[in-house]
Motif scaffolding. Structure first.
Motif, short mmCIF file in Angstrom:
data_model
loop_
_atom_site.label_atom_id
_atom_site.label_comp_id
_atom_site.label_asym_id
_atom_site.label_seq_id
_atom_site.Cartn_x
_atom_site.Cartn_y
_atom_site.Cartn_z
N TYR A 1 0.82 -1.20 0.00
CA TYR A 1 0.00 0.00 0.00
C TYR A 1 0.86 1.26 0.00
CZ TYR A 1 -3.35 -3.47 1.69
OH TYR A 1 -4.15 -4.59 1.82
N HIS A 2 0.37 2.28 -0.70
CA HIS A 2 1.01 3.58 -0.63
C HIS A 2 0.13 4.53 0.17
CE1 HIS A 2 -1.77 5.17 -3.67
NE2 HIS A 2 -1.48 4.13 -4.44
N ALA A 3 0.54 5.79 0.26
CA ALA A 3 -0.14 6.74 1.15
C ALA A 3 -1.61 6.93 0.78
CB ALA A 3 0.59 8.08 1.13
N GLY A 4 -1.94 6.88 -0.51
CA GLY A 4 -3.32 7.08 -0.92
C GLY A 4 -4.23 5.98 -0.39
N SER A 5 -3.82 4.73 -0.56
CA SER A 5 -4.61 3.61 -0.05
C SER A 5 -4.71 3.67 1.47
CB SER A 5 -4.00 2.27 -0.49
OG SER A 5 -4.09 2.11 -1.88
N ARG A 6 -3.61 4.00 2.13
CA ARG A 6 -3.63 4.09 3.59
C ARG A 6 -4.62 5.17 4.06
NH1 ARG A 6 -2.42 -0.52 5.85
NH2 ARG A 6 -0.19 -1.05 5.90
N ALA A 7 -4.66 6.28 3.34
CA ALA A 7 -5.57 7.36 3.74
C ALA A 7 -7.02 6.91 3.65
CB ALA A 7 -5.32 8.59 2.87
N ASP B 1 -7.78 4.29 6.43
CA ASP B 1 -7.95 4.94 7.73
C ASP B 1 -9.28 5.68 7.81
OD1 ASP B 1 -5.52 3.97 8.58
OD2 ASP B 1 -4.41 5.82 8.14
N ARG B 2 -9.67 6.32 6.73
CA ARG B 2 -10.94 7.05 6.74
C ARG B 2 -12.12 6.10 6.95
NH1 ARG B 2 -12.63 12.10 2.90
NH2 ARG B 2 -14.71 12.42 3.78
N VAL B 3 -12.04 4.91 6.35
CA VAL B 3 -13.13 3.94 6.47
C VAL B 3 -12.97 3.07 7.72
CG1 VAL B 3 -14.32 2.06 5.25
CG2 VAL B 3 -13.38 3.96 3.96
N GLY B 4 -11.77 3.07 8.30
CA GLY B 4 -11.53 2.31 9.52
C GLY B 4 -11.25 0.84 9.30
N VAL B 5 -10.49 0.53 8.22
CA VAL B 5 -10.25 -0.88 7.91
C VAL B 5 -8.77 -1.19 7.75
CG1 VAL B 5 -12.51 -1.20 6.82
CG2 VAL B 5 -10.57 -0.42 5.42
N GLY C 1 -15.79 -4.23 -0.30
CA GLY C 1 -14.96 -5.25 -0.92
C GLY C 1 -13.95 -5.82 0.05
N ASN C 2 -12.70 -5.92 -0.42
CA ASN C 2 -11.67 -6.59 0.38
C ASN C 2 -10.90 -5.64 1.30
OD1 ASN C 2 -10.04 -5.19 -1.40
ND2 ASN C 2 -9.51 -6.99 -2.61
N SER C 3 -11.28 -4.37 1.32
CA SER C 3 -10.69 -3.36 2.21
C SER C 3 -9.30 -2.91 1.79
CB SER C 3 -10.63 -3.85 3.66
OG SER C 3 -11.92 -4.16 4.14
N MET C 4 -8.80 -3.34 0.63
CA MET C 4 -7.48 -2.92 0.20
C MET C 4 -7.49 -1.48 -0.31
SD MET C 4 -6.25 -6.38 -1.79
CE MET C 4 -4.50 -6.00 -1.85
N GLY D 1 -7.44 4.33 -3.53
CA GLY D 1 -6.18 4.89 -3.05
C GLY D 1 -5.39 5.55 -4.16
N ASN D 2 -5.35 4.92 -5.32
CA ASN D 2 -4.69 5.55 -6.47
C ASN D 2 -5.38 6.86 -6.83
OD1 ASN D 2 -2.89 3.43 -6.63
ND2 ASN D 2 -3.82 2.50 -8.43
#
Length: 295
Positions: free
Chosen positions: A4-10, A13-17, A216-219, A224-225
């Motif tokens: 994961y990069h910063a976009g996916s992490r953001a 975190d926003r969705v809490g997964v 979905g799978n929470s990825m 994120g992209n």
């Protein structure tokens, strides 16, 4: 870089997964396991996505062939014994060396799918792709199509280019139960699948369409992209006639207070190719996971 990069992490975190995403991310590797190689060799179609090296526009497209045309050529490499027709919007990108590509192999017969992201180069009679990420997804929102046939005398028609959707193209999208989504980031590209009952994609105007982002799978690779680069490419198929409708533009995600997410896509370019693919699939059985498309 990691999964994961910063976009996916953001978005996670926003969705809490984030914890769930970390768990799922352990299944992502760079090596083609024997089961993945065997799956690829059974497929008559591979969807690819990349950014045009000149215009920067992101596109998604599909290549087809007899099963075995996609084949593992080592633990981290696949070969694709087919290339795009010259008027395909991805033709220029796939002619380059070291092009960041996302791919997805989807089998409607078994409702299985796997993704391979990496770097492509021309290799007669098609492509070679070095893998950076290999992983499978769950069967959620995949429509089952039990069989297909290859129409031997079908040939691609002339590509019709445009800057917005025609009324007929809008109706075609509104009736779709599946499309493919390409997104990009600084280190690569990703090709994903979106599915639902007809009507799950809504056309608001000749330049805008939208869809709900189903759980979905929470990825959150695609969203994120988009959080870091709004460019995106969409591919809609006519599973009977082989028509392909390619859209390139930008997408943004709207987050609702109740946790719902809607992606809004702005059309910049269209490419409509009649009879582009020689495959004719049977009628779909819609996934039992598909929500009511009303929203």
């Amino acid at each position: 870089m990691g999964v994961y990069h910063a976009g996916s992490r953001a978005v996670q975190d926003r969705v809490g997964v984030r914890a769930r995403a970390d768990q799922v991310g352990r299944a992502v590797g760079a090596v083609l396991k024997p089961v993945a190689a065997a799956f690829l060799e059974l497929q008559p179609m591979l969807v690819l996505g990349a950014a045009d090296p000149v215009s920067g526009a992101v596109w998604a497209s599909a290549l087809t062939g007899e099963p075995g045309f996609v084949r593992a050529a080592g633990p981290r490499r696949i070969t694709v014994a087919a290339g795009p027709v010259p008027a395909d919007p991805l033709a220029r990108a796939l002619a380059g060396e070291g092009v960041r590509v996302g791919t997805i192999a989807l089998d409607p017969r078994t409702r299985r799918r796997m993704r391979l992201n990496g770097r492509s180069r021309p290799a007669a009679p098609g492509l070679a792709i070095e893998a950076d990420q290999v992983f499978s997804n769950c069967p959620k929102y995949l429509q089952q199509r039990e069989r297909y046939e290859t129409v031997a005398d079908r040939a691609p028609g002339e590509t019709r280019w445009g800057g917005e959707l025609t009324a007929e193209q809008g109706a075609f999208i509104g009736a779709a139960d599946t499309f493919f989504l390409t997104t990009v980031h600084d280190h690569g590209a990703d090709a994903g699948h979106r599915g639902g009952n007809p009507g799950f994609v809504r056309v608001a105007s000749p330049r805008e369409l939208s869809w709900r982002d189903y759980p979905g799978n929470s990825m959150f690779l695609s969203l994120g992209n988009l959080a870091t680069d709004p460019r995106a490419g969409l591919l809609f198929l006519d599973w009977t006639t082989g028509r392909t409708l390619h859209l390139s533009g930008e997408a943004r995600t709207e987050f609702g207070a109740d946790g719902d997410r809607t992606v809004r896509f702005t059309v910049r370019q269209t490419a409509d190719i009649p009879s582009a693919l020689p495959l004719r699939w049977s009628a779909p059985a819609y996934s039992p996971a598909n929500p009511d498309p009303a929203y």
